[in-house]
Design a protein around this motif. Structure first.
Motif, PDB file in Angstrom:
ATOM      1  N   ASN A 118      -2.275  16.031   3.382  1.00  0.00           N
ATOM      2  CA  ASN A 118      -1.550  17.141   4.011  1.00  0.00           C
ATOM      3  C   ASN A 118      -2.426  18.377   4.145  1.00  0.00           C
ATOM      4  OD1 ASN A 118      -1.825  17.721   1.409  1.00  0.00           O
ATOM      5  ND2 ASN A 118       0.335  18.143   0.980  1.00  0.00           N
ATOM      6  N   PHE A 119      -3.759  18.122   3.976  1.00  0.00           N
ATOM      7  CA  PHE A 119      -4.712  19.214   4.127  1.00  0.00           C
ATOM      8  C   PHE A 119      -4.332  20.413   3.241  1.00  0.00           C
ATOM      9  CE2 PHE A 119      -7.304  17.517   7.426  1.00  0.00           C
ATOM     10  CZ  PHE A 119      -6.480  16.623   8.089  1.00  0.00           C
ATOM     11  N   SER A 120      -4.158  20.107   1.941  1.00  0.00           N
ATOM     12  CA  SER A 120      -3.785  21.176   1.006  1.00  0.00           C
ATOM     13  C   SER A 120      -4.873  22.214   0.864  1.00  0.00           C
ATOM     14  CB  SER A 120      -3.475  20.567  -0.366  1.00  0.00           C
ATOM     15  OG  SER A 120      -4.607  19.879  -0.860  1.00  0.00           O
ATOM     16  N   TRP A 121      -6.110  21.850   1.247  1.00  0.00           N
ATOM     17  CA  TRP A 121      -7.198  22.828   1.154  1.00  0.00           C
ATOM     18  C   TRP A 121      -7.066  23.918   2.202  1.00  0.00           C
ATOM     19  CZ3 TRP A 121      -9.746  22.984   5.766  1.00  0.00           C
ATOM     20  CH2 TRP A 121      -9.656  21.851   6.574  1.00  0.00           C
TER      21      TRP A 121
ATOM     22  N   PRO B  72      -0.897  25.987  -2.241  1.00  0.00           N
ATOM     23  CA  PRO B  72       0.359  26.571  -2.747  1.00  0.00           C
ATOM     24  C   PRO B  72       0.108  27.960  -3.333  1.00  0.00           C
ATOM     25  CG  PRO B  72       0.057  24.326  -3.555  1.00  0.00           C
ATOM     26  CD  PRO B  72      -1.226  24.721  -2.909  1.00  0.00           C
ATOM     27  N   PRO B  73       1.133  28.786  -3.369  1.00  0.00           N
ATOM     28  CA  PRO B  73       0.957  30.155  -3.917  1.00  0.00           C
ATOM     29  C   PRO B  73       0.496  30.163  -5.370  1.00  0.00           C
ATOM     30  CG  PRO B  73       2.995  29.993  -2.662  1.00  0.00           C
ATOM     31  CD  PRO B  73       2.476  28.596  -2.782  1.00  0.00           C
ATOM     32  N   GLU B  74       1.045  29.237  -6.220  1.00  0.00           N
ATOM     33  CA  GLU B  74       0.650  29.248  -7.634  1.00  0.00           C
ATOM     34  C   GLU B  74      -0.824  28.909  -7.799  1.00  0.00           C
ATOM     35  OE1 GLU B  74       2.671  25.338  -6.589  1.00  0.00           O
ATOM     36  OE2 GLU B  74       3.054  27.500  -6.384  1.00  0.00           O
ATOM     37  N   LYS B  75      -1.335  27.981  -6.955  1.00  0.00           N
ATOM     38  CA  LYS B  75      -2.752  27.640  -7.028  1.00  0.00           C
ATOM     39  C   LYS B  75      -3.632  28.805  -6.564  1.00  0.00           C
ATOM     40  CE  LYS B  75      -2.161  23.350  -8.344  1.00  0.00           C
ATOM     41  NZ  LYS B  75      -2.663  22.844  -9.639  1.00  0.00           N
ATOM     42  N   SER B  76      -3.182  29.460  -5.502  1.00  0.00           N
ATOM     43  CA  SER B  76      -3.947  30.603  -4.992  1.00  0.00           C
ATOM     44  C   SER B  76      -4.055  31.701  -6.051  1.00  0.00           C
ATOM     45  CB  SER B  76      -3.280  31.155  -3.730  1.00  0.00           C
ATOM     46  OG  SER B  76      -3.219  30.157  -2.726  1.00  0.00           O
ATOM     47  N   LYS B  77      -2.950  31.939  -6.794  1.00  0.00           N
ATOM     48  CA  LYS B  77      -2.940  32.986  -7.819  1.00  0.00           C
ATOM     49  C   LYS B  77      -3.776  32.603  -9.026  1.00  0.00           C
ATOM     50  CE  LYS B  77       0.212  35.869 -10.509  1.00  0.00           C
ATOM     51  NZ  LYS B  77       1.615  36.153 -10.835  1.00  0.00           N
ATOM     52  N   LYS B  78      -3.697  31.310  -9.402  1.00  0.00           N
ATOM     53  CA  LYS B  78      -4.397  30.848 -10.602  1.00  0.00           C
ATOM     54  C   LYS B  78      -5.899  30.772 -10.388  1.00  0.00           C
ATOM     55  CE  LYS B  78      -4.413  27.112 -13.999  1.00  0.00           C
ATOM     56  NZ  LYS B  78      -3.815  25.827 -14.415  1.00  0.00           N
ATOM     57  N   PHE B  79      -6.332  30.212  -9.232  1.00  0.00           N
ATOM     58  CA  PHE B  79      -7.754  29.982  -9.007  1.00  0.00           C
ATOM     59  C   PHE B  79      -8.388  30.992  -8.051  1.00  0.00           C
ATOM     60  CE2 PHE B  79      -5.908  25.832 -10.052  1.00  0.00           C
ATOM     61  CZ  PHE B  79      -6.659  25.511 -11.173  1.00  0.00           C
TER      62      PHE B  79
END
Length: 576
Positions: A46-49, A53-60
């Protein structure tokens, strides 16, 4: 991404081989577990790159790519492969969880089967119309189950009984040893009593007494015997002086309690718990003179103190174990009217200061002198003892302190003893110290009279305070009552005092002034003792002034300087 940067072709090839190996390993594990889902469904990305997701963007700290971003072919291959690997990893984790769950369920089922097998409930008998063979088989099964249960119970019961039997055996052995020991001790005691009685009946008196029989004493006026009634004759009561002191035979008088205020019968029965006949510092006292004990020491003559005049104060007292301090003072007879600004002799034991010490000192015009400290470890026990006697002997040399006939210290005279011609001193027991900290002790008796000099001349060298130095400085003056100043004002105050005392500096103008920041006193050292006496007389109206004290170090320095000057004078004389 500012610029696409890739490693060399060899490193890129190694990365691709590693990623393909992981994918192949994951597919193999999927085929082994019988999973029927297609690899295509797993590899769907789904081309997550591109849109994390917002939580991943905030964490990393990942920033989403814009819609107009177009990766290069190489980047697109790598990113798609990354999404595929992440999907396989997620699927592998799910498979491991499913395998662990199935394994746990299988073990749980085995445990339930074993438990049902060991404790199988009795089945209900078949219908009445059932055959006898079926009933017999069922009874046999039930009997076998009952036998297995009984064997288990017997096995556990046997272990428990063995353990209890062993413990009981040990208990019996202990009880038997105790009984045997008690019986033996009782037999030995009875045997000793019998031997003692036999010895008492024999008149030859050859056998040695083993036990002392208690002799019955007739009760007086029907009263039961008590510790006080059976007190040994040589044991001194708590409230009285020992007969070894020979105070009553030497005359003198009791300052406390007053003999004329107590009946003769009561005087012989003074008890330490009777507050009317025991002096204690009053509770709630706000100062040393608030409720203090005060008595005068009459008929004192320092010239006759060694031969016939009154010279000894004896105090019978007790100090509780939890007491921190207590004190008493001997002063001139006019000091009660002056709030004891000057004290000839101050005695102050302090239990919790520097490991415990007794401090002796004098005070002149409100200024304490150089104290004499003696560790409590070098003295008889004071704190926590039931009762003890303190004797202060006043003579021409100073104040000698005796505790239970032990010469503890001497404070040599630092002031004139008598202020007038009435030949008496003053004894004070203050209620608190100078900072309103309460005193804690009990006074049972106070005596004033004559005793021969108790100090032994051959042992004076080991007594603290003997042959001490003169603590009054001959050329230094002490100024008190000055306003407090800050460090920036030190030079101004020093110059002011130097101008005031400049005329007492002699031919050389020697005036040494020492001032202190945030203090109310200063010191002035002049050229000679004669000029210091003159300044003391003439400047008393402008300043609160008196003689300064000197330390032992200063006294030793002056003594050494005097010897050097004397030696230099002798050399000049020889040269002349």
């Amino acid at each position: 991404r500012k610029q696409s940067q890739f490693p060399s072709s060899q490193v890129q090839l190694l990365h691709c081989v590693w990623i393909i190996a992981i994918a192949v390993n994951t597919m193999a594990s999927m085929n082994a577990t019988g999973d029927r889902r297609t690899a295509g469904s797993v590899s769907a990305t789904n081309f997550s790159w591109r849109n994390p997701p917002p939580e991943k963007s905030k964490k990393f700290g990942i920033v989403a790519l814009g819609d107009d971003f177009e990766p290069t072919p190489q980047e697109e291959i790598l990113l798609e492969m990354y999404d595929t690997i992440k999907a396989y990893e997620k699927h592998a984790t799910s498979l491991r969880k499913d395998a662990a769950l199935r394994k746990l369920q299988a073990r749980n089922a085995d445990f339930e089967n074993k438990r049902k097998t060991r404790r199988k409930p009795k089945k209900a008998s078949k219908a009445k119309g059932g055959s006898d063979s079926d009933q017999e088989e069922e009874e046999e099964d039930n009997n076998e189950e009952d036998e297995s249960d009984e064997e288990d119970k017997m096995e556990s019961k046997t272990k428990y009984e063995k353990r209890e039997a062993k413990l009981q055996e040990w208990r019996d052995e202990v009880e038997e040893a105790k009984a045997k020991s008690g019986k033996t001790a009782k037999e030995e005691q009875e045997k000793m009593i019998a031997e003692q009685l036999a010895d008492d009946n024999d008149d030859d008196g050859l056998r040695e007494t083993v036990l002392t029989k208690k002799r019955k004493t007739a009760d007086i006026d029907g009263a039961q015997s008590s510790l006080l009634f059976n007190m040994k004759p040589d044991q001194t009561p708590q409230h009285d002086f020992s007969s070894n002191l020979e105070l009553e035979s030497r005359g003198g008088k009791f300052l406390f309690p007053k003999v004329d205020s107590v009946d003769d019968d009561d005087l012989m029965q003074l008890a330490g718990t009777d507050r009317k006949k025991v002096w204690e510092p009053p509770e709630g006292a706000v100062g040393p003179n608030d409720g203090a004990f005060l008595e005068y020491l009459d008929d004192f003559d320092v010239e006759a103190s060694s031969s016939s005049g009154n010279n000894t104060v004896a105090i019978k007292f007790e100090v509780p174990q939890d007491s921190r301090r207590f004190s008493f003072n001997i002063a001139q007879s006019n000091q009660p009217d002056r709030d004891f600004e000057s004290i000839l002799f101050h005695f102050n034991p302090r239990q919790r200061e520097r490991g415990g010490q007794v401090v002796m000192n004098d005070k002149e015009d409100g200024i304490w002198g150089q104290n004499l400290s003696v560790p409590l470890s070098q003295l008889p026990v004071i704190f926590g003892k039931e009762a003890l006697t303190l004797q202060i002997q006043i003579h021409q040399e100073g104040f000698d302190v005796f505790i239970d006939d032990v010469h503890c210290a001497r404070l040599e005279h630092r002031q004139d003893l008598l202020s007038d011609d009435n030949n008496r001193l003053c004894l004070q027991f203050p209620s608190t110290d100078d900072y309103s900290n309460p005193e804690n002790w009990k006074v049972f008796k106070v005596w004033w009279g004559f005793k021969p000099i108790m100090a032994k001349s051959d042992k004076l060298s080991s007594v603290p305070g003997v042959n001490s130095f003169n603590s009054v400085h001959p050329r230094k003056l002490f100024l008190r009552g000055l306003p407090k100043i800050i460090p920036a004002e030190l030079d101004i105050r020093r110059a002011e005092i130097e101008r005031a005392f400049a005329k007492y500096g002699g031919s050389r103008g020697l005036v040494k002034v020492v001032v202190y920041a945030r203090k109310t006193f200063a010191t002035v050292e002049l050229e000679s003792e004669r000029l210091a006496d003159l300044a003391l007389q003439e400047m008393s109206g402008a300043y609160q002034i008196n003689r300064a004290r000197r330390t032992k170090h200063e006294a030793l320095q002056e003594e050494r300087l005097a010897k050097e000057q004397a030696a230099a004078g002798g050399v000049r004389k020889d040269m002349g």
